[in-house]
Design a protein around this motif. Structure first.
Motif, PDB file in Angstrom:
ATOM      1  N   LYS A  51       0.845  -1.193   0.000  1.00 34.92           N
ATOM      2  CA  LYS A  51       0.000   0.000   0.000  1.00 34.92           C
ATOM      3  C   LYS A  51       0.881   1.244   0.000  1.00 34.92           C
ATOM      4  N   TYR A  52       0.556   2.174  -0.899  1.00 40.01           N
ATOM      5  CA  TYR A  52       1.213   3.477  -0.903  1.00 40.01           C
ATOM      6  C   TYR A  52       0.565   4.354   0.163  1.00 40.01           C
ATOM      7  N   ASP A  53       1.344   5.219   0.809  1.00 31.73           N
ATOM      8  CA  ASP A  53       0.864   6.040   1.920  1.00 31.73           C
ATOM      9  C   ASP A  53      -0.436   6.775   1.626  1.00 31.73           C
ATOM     10  N   ASN A  54      -0.501   7.472   0.514  1.00 31.01           N
ATOM     11  CA  ASN A  54      -1.681   8.299   0.212  1.00 31.01           C
ATOM     12  C   ASN A  54      -2.577   7.687  -0.851  1.00 31.01           C
ATOM     13  N   GLY A  55      -2.367   6.424  -1.162  1.00 28.96           N
ATOM     14  CA  GLY A  55      -3.138   5.803  -2.223  1.00 28.96           C
ATOM     15  C   GLY A  55      -4.341   5.042  -1.707  1.00 28.96           C
ATOM     16  N   ALA A  56      -5.336   4.963  -2.551  1.00 28.52           N
ATOM     17  CA  ALA A  56      -6.518   4.151  -2.239  1.00 28.52           C
ATOM     18  C   ALA A  56      -6.221   2.717  -2.655  1.00 28.52           C
ATOM     19  N   GLY A  57      -6.748   1.769  -1.921  1.00 28.24           N
ATOM     20  CA  GLY A  57      -6.588   0.372  -2.273  1.00 28.24           C
ATOM     21  C   GLY A  57      -5.181  -0.139  -2.034  1.00 28.24           C
ATOM     22  N   VAL A  58      -4.907  -1.324  -2.569  1.00 29.08           N
ATOM     23  CA  VAL A  58      -3.605  -1.969  -2.427  1.00 29.08           C
ATOM     24  C   VAL A  58      -3.170  -2.523  -3.770  1.00 29.08           C
ATOM     25  N   TYR A  59      -1.902  -2.843  -3.857  1.00 28.96           N
ATOM     26  CA  TYR A  59      -1.343  -3.449  -5.056  1.00 28.96           C
ATOM     27  C   TYR A  59      -0.879  -4.859  -4.742  1.00 28.96           C
ATOM     28  N   LEU A  60      -1.075  -5.747  -5.679  1.00 27.97           N
ATOM     29  CA  LEU A  60      -0.498  -7.071  -5.634  1.00 27.97           C
ATOM     30  C   LEU A  60       0.701  -7.030  -6.569  1.00 27.97           C
ATOM     31  N   PHE A  61       1.898  -7.084  -5.983  1.00 23.38           N
ATOM     32  CA  PHE A  61       3.126  -7.042  -6.759  1.00 23.38           C
ATOM     33  C   PHE A  61       3.605  -8.459  -7.034  1.00 23.38           C
ATOM     34  N   TYR A  62       4.017  -8.699  -8.264  1.00 26.10           N
ATOM     35  CA  TYR A  62       4.573  -9.962  -8.719  1.00 26.10           C
ATOM     36  C   TYR A  62       6.068  -9.706  -8.875  1.00 26.10           C
ATOM     37  N   CYS A  63       6.898 -10.438  -8.128  1.00 29.65           N
ATOM     38  CA  CYS A  63       8.308 -10.085  -8.007  1.00 29.65           C
ATOM     39  C   CYS A  63       9.253 -11.187  -8.455  1.00 29.65           C
ATOM     40  N   ASP A  64      10.500 -10.753  -8.774  1.00 28.27           N
ATOM     41  CA  ASP A  64      11.561 -11.705  -9.100  1.00 28.27           C
ATOM     42  C   ASP A  64      12.275 -12.119  -7.811  1.00 28.27           C
ATOM     43  N   SER A  65      13.351 -12.866  -7.920  1.00 25.20           N
ATOM     44  CA  SER A  65      14.032 -13.406  -6.740  1.00 25.20           C
ATOM     45  C   SER A  65      14.729 -12.345  -5.893  1.00 25.20           C
ATOM     46  N   ASP A  66      14.937 -11.143  -6.437  1.00 24.26           N
ATOM     47  CA  ASP A  66      15.485 -10.028  -5.664  1.00 24.26           C
ATOM     48  C   ASP A  66      14.384  -9.098  -5.158  1.00 24.26           C
ATOM     49  N   TRP A  67      13.135  -9.535  -5.294  1.00 24.83           N
ATOM     50  CA  TRP A  67      11.960  -8.768  -4.891  1.00 24.83           C
ATOM     51  C   TRP A  67      11.845  -7.445  -5.645  1.00 24.83           C
ATOM     52  N   ASN A  68      12.309  -7.456  -6.898  1.00 27.86           N
ATOM     53  CA  ASN A  68      12.033  -6.348  -7.801  1.00 27.86           C
ATOM     54  C   ASN A  68      10.639  -6.585  -8.372  1.00 27.86           C
ATOM     55  N   ILE A  69       9.872  -5.530  -8.518  1.00 27.61           N
ATOM     56  CA  ILE A  69       8.512  -5.641  -9.041  1.00 27.61           C
ATOM     57  C   ILE A  69       8.570  -5.843 -10.553  1.00 27.61           C
ATOM     58  N   LEU A  70       7.954  -6.921 -11.015  1.00 34.36           N
ATOM     59  CA  LEU A  70       7.886  -7.200 -12.447  1.00 34.36           C
ATOM     60  C   LEU A  70       6.589  -6.684 -13.047  1.00 34.36           C
ATOM     61  N   THR A  71       5.512  -6.839 -12.313  1.00 39.41           N
ATOM     62  CA  THR A  71       4.194  -6.381 -12.754  1.00 39.41           C
ATOM     63  C   THR A  71       3.308  -6.257 -11.526  1.00 39.41           C
ATOM     64  N   ASP A  72       2.114  -5.710 -11.696  1.00 41.37           N
ATOM     65  CA  ASP A  72       1.225  -5.535 -10.549  1.00 41.37           C
ATOM     66  C   ASP A  72      -0.226  -5.489 -10.981  1.00 41.37           C
ATOM     67  N   THR A  73      -1.099  -5.650  -9.998  1.00 43.41           N
ATOM     68  CA  THR A  73      -2.535  -5.433 -10.175  1.00 43.41           C
ATOM     69  C   THR A  73      -3.017  -4.609  -8.992  1.00 43.41           C
ATOM     70  N   TRP A  74      -4.048  -3.788  -9.201  1.00 42.34           N
ATOM     71  CA  TRP A  74      -4.605  -2.937  -8.147  1.00 42.34           C
ATOM     72  C   TRP A  74      -5.898  -3.551  -7.632  1.00 42.34           C
ATOM     73  N   HIS A  75      -6.126  -3.419  -6.317  1.00 45.75           N
ATOM     74  CA  HIS A  75      -7.317  -3.992  -5.690  1.00 45.75           C
ATOM     75  C   HIS A  75      -7.817  -3.066  -4.586  1.00 45.75           C
ATOM     76  N   GLU A  76      -9.118  -3.106  -4.336  1.00 45.20           N
ATOM     77  CA  GLU A  76      -9.698  -2.253  -3.295  1.00 45.20           C
ATOM     78  C   GLU A  76      -9.275  -2.677  -1.897  1.00 45.20           C
ATOM     79  N   THR A  77      -9.128  -3.978  -1.658  1.00 48.33           N
ATOM     80  CA  THR A  77      -8.799  -4.469  -0.323  1.00 48.33           C
ATOM     81  C   THR A  77      -7.705  -5.543  -0.389  1.00 48.33           C
TER      82      THR A  77
END
Length: 99
Positions: A51-77
């Protein structure tokens, strides 16, 4: 240098709420596709609900082995993000780790 998800609090300036490392038991369901640079991305090491500090909802981050974000989806909860992850990967129930 490989980052350990246990030692970091943020991904892409978003606070990590929950995460999991994918194992061989958690195969993709093929219900969705993630396209990066015109190519389908099929390899993910882990997932994180953030969750970003001032953002609505949350993100589901899909990451590589170094926890770099490869892609994401946004969700209300957080629950919606977990449901999306379960739609895309098998055997995720009870695997999320809270930060």
């Amino acid at each position: 240098m490989t980052r350990d998800i246990k030692t970091i609090d943020e991904l892409g300036e978003a606070k990590i709420l929950q995460y999991l490392t994918l194992t061989s038991d958690q195969k993709q369901t093929e219900n969705t596709q993630h396209i990066i640079g015109g190519k389908e991305q099929t390899e993910f090491h882990g997932l994180a609900v953030c969750k970003y500090d001032n953002g609505a909802g949350v993100y589901l981050f899909y990451c590589d082995s170094d926890w770099n974000i490869l892609t994401d989806t946004w969700h209300e909860t957080t629950e919606d993000a977990q449901n999306q992850a379960s739609f895309e990967f098998e055997n995720l129930e009870g695997k999320w780790i809270a930060k």
